[in-house]
Design a protein around this motif. Structure first.
Motif, PDB file in Angstrom:
ATOM      1  N   ILE B 206       0.742  -1.112  -0.091  1.00  0.00           N
ATOM      2  CA  ILE B 206      -0.097   0.116  -0.029  1.00  0.00           C
ATOM      3  C   ILE B 206       0.967   1.144   0.020  1.00  0.00           C
ATOM      4  O   ILE B 206       2.039   1.184   0.383  1.00  0.00           O
ATOM      5  N   GLY B 207       0.230   2.239  -0.565  1.00  0.00           N
ATOM      6  CA  GLY B 207       1.099   3.697  -0.601  1.00  0.00           C
ATOM      7  C   GLY B 207       0.328   4.573  -0.785  1.00  0.00           C
ATOM      8  O   GLY B 207      -0.776   4.863  -0.960  1.00  0.00           O
ATOM      9  N   VAL B 208       1.104   5.941  -0.602  1.00  0.00           N
ATOM     10  CA  VAL B 208       0.371   7.164  -0.686  1.00  0.00           C
ATOM     11  C   VAL B 208       1.248   8.073  -1.906  1.00  0.00           C
ATOM     12  O   VAL B 208       2.556   7.734  -1.636  1.00  0.00           O
ATOM     13  N   SER B 209       0.716   8.786  -2.663  1.00  0.00           N
ATOM     14  CA  SER B 209       1.456   9.712  -3.687  1.00  0.00           C
ATOM     15  C   SER B 209       1.098  11.078  -3.808  1.00  0.00           C
ATOM     16  O   SER B 209      -0.017  11.412  -3.483  1.00  0.00           O
ATOM     17  N   GLY B 210       2.139  11.840  -3.957  1.00  0.00           N
ATOM     18  CA  GLY B 210       1.542  13.267  -4.203  1.00  0.00           C
ATOM     19  C   GLY B 210       2.641  14.007  -3.807  1.00  0.00           C
ATOM     20  O   GLY B 210       3.914  13.680  -3.844  1.00  0.00           O
ATOM     21  N   ILE B 211       2.389  15.398  -3.517  1.00  0.00           N
ATOM     22  CA  ILE B 211       3.631  16.454  -3.170  1.00  0.00           C
ATOM     23  C   ILE B 211       3.434  16.522  -1.797  1.00  0.00           C
ATOM     24  O   ILE B 211       2.370  16.883  -1.278  1.00  0.00           O
ATOM     25  N   PHE B 212       4.530  16.505  -1.096  1.00  0.00           N
ATOM     26  CA  PHE B 212       4.580  16.462   0.361  1.00  0.00           C
ATOM     27  C   PHE B 212       6.096  16.828   0.777  1.00  0.00           C
ATOM     28  O   PHE B 212       7.014  16.207   0.133  1.00  0.00           O
ATOM     29  N   PRO B 213       6.415  17.479   1.915  1.00  0.00           N
ATOM     30  CA  PRO B 213       7.681  17.881   2.324  1.00  0.00           C
ATOM     31  C   PRO B 213       8.365  16.690   2.970  1.00  0.00           C
ATOM     32  O   PRO B 213       7.639  15.924   3.505  1.00  0.00           O
ATOM     33  N   ASP B 214       9.713  16.793   3.105  1.00  0.00           N
ATOM     34  CA  ASP B 214      10.258  15.523   3.884  1.00  0.00           C
ATOM     35  C   ASP B 214      10.082  15.356   5.296  1.00  0.00           C
ATOM     36  O   ASP B 214       9.752  14.280   5.759  1.00  0.00           O
ATOM     37  N   GLY B 215       9.370  16.484   5.806  1.00  0.00           N
ATOM     38  CA  GLY B 215       8.883  16.331   7.289  1.00  0.00           C
ATOM     39  C   GLY B 215       7.593  15.602   7.421  1.00  0.00           C
ATOM     40  O   GLY B 215       7.462  15.187   8.524  1.00  0.00           O
ATOM     41  N   ASP B 216       6.849  15.264   6.542  1.00  0.00           N
ATOM     42  CA  ASP B 216       5.792  14.528   6.507  1.00  0.00           C
ATOM     43  C   ASP B 216       6.132  13.183   6.451  1.00  0.00           C
ATOM     44  O   ASP B 216       5.108  12.212   6.704  1.00  0.00           O
ATOM     45  N   ILE B 217       7.229  12.741   5.869  1.00  0.00           N
ATOM     46  CA  ILE B 217       7.432  11.429   5.692  1.00  0.00           C
ATOM     47  C   ILE B 217       7.287  10.433   6.774  1.00  0.00           C
ATOM     48  O   ILE B 217       6.520   9.276   6.749  1.00  0.00           O
ATOM     49  N   PRO B 218       7.495  10.536   8.053  1.00  0.00           N
ATOM     50  CA  PRO B 218       7.664   9.885   9.353  1.00  0.00           C
ATOM     51  C   PRO B 218       6.083   9.678   9.573  1.00  0.00           C
ATOM     52  O   PRO B 218       5.704   8.448   9.809  1.00  0.00           O
ATOM     53  N   GLY B 219       5.342  10.651   9.521  1.00  0.00           N
ATOM     54  CA  GLY B 219       4.026  10.570   9.765  1.00  0.00           C
ATOM     55  C   GLY B 219       3.244   9.882   8.794  1.00  0.00           C
ATOM     56  O   GLY B 219       2.203   8.954   9.097  1.00  0.00           O
ATOM     57  N   LEU B 220       3.480   9.929   7.520  1.00  0.00           N
ATOM     58  CA  LEU B 220       2.714   8.900   6.468  1.00  0.00           C
ATOM     59  C   LEU B 220       3.419   7.607   6.470  1.00  0.00           C
ATOM     60  O   LEU B 220       2.329   6.627   6.537  1.00  0.00           O
ATOM     61  N   VAL B 221       4.426   7.220   6.876  1.00  0.00           N
ATOM     62  CA  VAL B 221       4.801   6.155   7.231  1.00  0.00           C
ATOM     63  C   VAL B 221       3.952   5.434   8.179  1.00  0.00           C
ATOM     64  O   VAL B 221       3.551   4.403   8.156  1.00  0.00           O
ATOM     65  N   SER B 222       4.009   6.050   9.284  1.00  0.00           N
ATOM     66  CA  SER B 222       3.165   5.553  10.575  1.00  0.00           C
ATOM     67  C   SER B 222       1.842   5.346  10.112  1.00  0.00           C
ATOM     68  O   SER B 222       1.173   4.422  10.564  1.00  0.00           O
ATOM     69  N   ASP B 223       0.988   6.290   9.389  1.00  0.00           N
ATOM     70  CA  ASP B 223      -0.178   6.178   8.890  1.00  0.00           C
ATOM     71  C   ASP B 223      -0.387   4.730   8.239  1.00  0.00           C
ATOM     72  O   ASP B 223      -1.299   4.011   8.125  1.00  0.00           O
ATOM     73  N   LEU B 224       0.594   4.507   7.376  1.00  0.00           N
ATOM     74  CA  LEU B 224       0.521   3.475   6.271  1.00  0.00           C
ATOM     75  C   LEU B 224       0.745   2.188   7.164  1.00  0.00           C
ATOM     76  O   LEU B 224       0.103   1.029   6.847  1.00  0.00           O
ATOM     77  N   ARG B 225       1.631   2.190   8.113  1.00  0.00           N
ATOM     78  CA  ARG B 225       1.964   0.896   9.025  1.00  0.00           C
ATOM     79  C   ARG B 225       0.625   0.643   9.866  1.00  0.00           C
ATOM     80  O   ARG B 225       0.256  -0.362  10.062  1.00  0.00           O
ATOM     81  N   SER B 226      -0.062   1.723  10.429  1.00  0.00           N
ATOM     82  CA  SER B 226      -1.345   1.521  10.935  1.00  0.00           C
ATOM     83  C   SER B 226      -2.411   1.031  10.248  1.00  0.00           C
ATOM     84  O   SER B 226      -2.995  -0.104  10.382  1.00  0.00           O
ATOM     85  N   ALA B 227      -2.518   1.369   8.834  1.00  0.00           N
ATOM     86  CA  ALA B 227      -3.512   0.908   8.192  1.00  0.00           C
ATOM     87  C   ALA B 227      -3.009  -0.563   7.575  1.00  0.00           C
ATOM     88  O   ALA B 227      -4.031  -1.534   7.887  1.00  0.00           O
ATOM     89  N   ALA B 228      -1.830  -0.933   7.620  1.00  0.00           N
ATOM     90  CA  ALA B 228      -1.255  -2.352   7.289  1.00  0.00           C
ATOM     91  C   ALA B 228      -1.556  -3.456   8.381  1.00  0.00           C
ATOM     92  O   ALA B 228      -2.135  -4.524   8.276  1.00  0.00           O
ATOM     93  N   ALA B 229      -1.621  -2.745   9.705  1.00  0.00           N
ATOM     94  CA  ALA B 229      -1.820  -3.631  10.744  1.00  0.00           C
ATOM     95  C   ALA B 229      -3.364  -3.982  10.922  1.00  0.00           C
ATOM     96  O   ALA B 229      -3.713  -5.071  10.991  1.00  0.00           O
ATOM     97  N   GLN B 230      -4.372  -2.890  10.640  1.00  0.00           N
ATOM     98  CA  GLN B 230      -5.756  -3.206  10.304  1.00  0.00           C
ATOM     99  C   GLN B 230      -6.069  -4.115   9.337  1.00  0.00           C
ATOM    100  O   GLN B 230      -6.891  -5.116   9.480  1.00  0.00           O
ATOM    101  N   ILE B 231      -5.473  -3.989   8.324  1.00  0.00           N
ATOM    102  CA  ILE B 231      -5.719  -4.971   7.187  1.00  0.00           C
ATOM    103  C   ILE B 231      -5.254  -6.511   7.356  1.00  0.00           C
ATOM    104  O   ILE B 231      -5.882  -7.380   7.030  1.00  0.00           O
ATOM    105  N   THR B 232      -4.056  -6.475   8.066  1.00  0.00           N
ATOM    106  CA  THR B 232      -3.617  -7.782   8.325  1.00  0.00           C
ATOM    107  C   THR B 232      -4.204  -8.743   9.531  1.00  0.00           C
ATOM    108  O   THR B 232      -3.627  -9.824   9.702  1.00  0.00           O
ATOM    109  N   GLU B 233      -4.677  -7.602  10.277  1.00  0.00           N
ATOM    110  CA  GLU B 233      -5.198  -8.403  11.551  1.00  0.00           C
ATOM    111  C   GLU B 233      -6.167  -9.573  11.294  1.00  0.00           C
ATOM    112  O   GLU B 233      -7.011  -9.399  10.146  1.00  0.00           O
ATOM    113  N   THR B 234      -6.217 -10.721  11.803  1.00  0.00           N
ATOM    114  CA  THR B 234      -7.115 -11.733  11.511  1.00  0.00           C
ATOM    115  C   THR B 234      -8.672 -11.389  11.608  1.00  0.00           C
ATOM    116  O   THR B 234      -9.143 -10.568  12.398  1.00  0.00           O
ATOM    117  N   GLY B 235      -9.057 -11.689  10.294  1.00  0.00           N
ATOM    118  CA  GLY B 235     -10.634 -11.454  10.063  1.00  0.00           C
ATOM    119  C   GLY B 235     -11.310 -12.820   9.952  1.00  0.00           C
ATOM    120  O   GLY B 235     -10.929 -13.890   9.830  1.00  0.00           O
TER     121      GLY B 235
END
Lengths: 235, 235
Positions: B206-235
């Motif tokens: 999964i990923g996000v694309s667009g124009i964003f400053p370097d300073g946004d990267i950690p937050g976006l990565v964290s958001d992606l990881r949180s999303a990934a965790a929700q997706i992969t939790e047992t369902g």
DNA sequence: GTCGTTAGGTGCTACTGTAGCAACACTTTG
DNA sequence: CAAAGTGTTGCTACAGTAGCACCTAACGAC
């Protein structure tokens, strides 16, 4: 329809693939063999072959599920020949402010949507909608109107074995669609669908759904026909 | 990967199907035989078998193209196992106001998008985007980071035969993605993609694309990881 | 219209790709 | 732990498949 010499390996391999695609959970190779009443060794070899091609893959428990290449194949299929891409552009322009616009194809007794756009524009022409029983879809009615009554009976005899003429009233609905040149289907909740088939040999239908007075029907049919003409013109 | 006893009929039948899906125009049976270097009678039988299954059909000139059952198969595949449906719901919630959100899988050297949502929300999670070369996609980089360098070399040796190490700089980019735990891809025009792979054996990113400053990267990565965790939790 | 060429497709039968048996290693269950 | 179930392989018999020769249909040139 059936060739003089069908290839049984291909038929059975694709039966395995279809079973994986239709299964809500990954399947073991022996489990699938029991499901399809195939010999286990054979099933395993068909699955392993599909896996080699990327169309299937094994999960961490060694059970089989569909693999990435099936998505590539599915997406490529949406772009082949060009008519679908062309239709999508035309249907985007068909947007009514309060109607759902859709296009679909009929296979056996299900309709598969290739384009589906709610009035809210939130599904952006998605192909994510699950196939629905053809008898519950205006598009399905329009497509079935291209078949003879005998073909329809044969379809439902195989499928359900209990309702020789398909769901109650289906033949009458289909006859109406043939007579009118479009299908008018009451979906429930006041919502209705008008649908027509595309010309040529495309075997697809387009339609609009929602709440509209009878007086709007001729205009909507005309809009659909105009869209169909654009879609099917030589490109 | 390759089973002890692969089924060549299944392999060749599916090669025919893939050629139809990838062709911009319908193909005659002998034309396809020449294209694939198969014997014509055999090709005709494979095509006729596919047509019997609804995966292929003939147009009015008797040329073959994909048939409706392939769309049914493609759509069913999107719904099988549940992880894709679950992911779509999670990714809808990931919407940034100015970023494209996507999910895709890797097959050979292409990425196939299973979800793609522009900031304008006009594509509604479409799967209509054509597969793209993996090396031109942040999701592709993330997925390739799961492979060894030797596997990557083997992939590109087969594919292009000219660039043993894949496109220039690919191995370095992949190494960066491995080190960082996410792929950062410069798509051009100031646009960048951040992508991570989902856990487990899903082989999707999964990923996000667009124009964003370097300073946004950690937050976006964290958001992606949180999303990934929700997706992969047992369902 | 005729003719030549190419096409999609069939029947027949030789043959080789496939199938099933026996067996193995691995995994899961009680 | 043992038993049952699993995924998979090697070997070889055999039946599904492949290719040849041929047919009808379609197309393009004249």
């Amino acid at each position: 329809m059936l060739p003089a010499q069908p290839n049984q390996s291909l038929i059975d391999g694709l039966a395995c693939l279809h079973a994986l695609a239709a299964s809500p959970a990954a399947l073991g190779s022996r489990e699938l063999a029991r499901l399809l009443e195939f010999e286990p060794t054979r099933t395993n070899r068909l699955l392993k072959t599909l896996a080699h091609l990327g169309l299937a893959e094994q999960d961490e428990k060694r059970k089989y599920r569909v693999g990435p290449a099936i998505h590539v194949l599915g997406v490529e299929s949406l772009h082949t020949s060009g008519f679908i891409d062309r239709a999508v552009e035309v249907l985007k322009g068909l947007d009514g402010e309060h109607l759902t616009v859709a296009m679909g194809v009929l296979w056996q007794d299900v309709v598969c949507y290739l384009y589906h756009q709610y009035p809210s524009h939130t599904d952006g022409g998605t192909v994510r909608h699950r196939p629905v029983p053809a008898s519950t879809s205006g598009l399905g009615l329009a497509l079935m109107a291209q078949m003879s009554d005998d073909e329809l009976r044969a379809l439902y005899a195989v499928r359900s074995g209990a309702q020789r003429d398909g769901p109650t009233g289906l033949l009458e609905q289909v006859a109406d669609a043939r007579r009118q040149g479009y299908a008018l289907f009451a979906a429930g909740g006041g919502e209705r669908t008008i649908a027509i088939v595309l010309g040529g040999s495309l075997h697809a239908a387009i339609g609009v759904s929602g709440i509209f007075p009878d007086g709007d029907i001729p205009g909507l049919v005309s809009d659909l026909r105009s869209a169909a003409a654009q879609i099917t013109e030589t490109g």
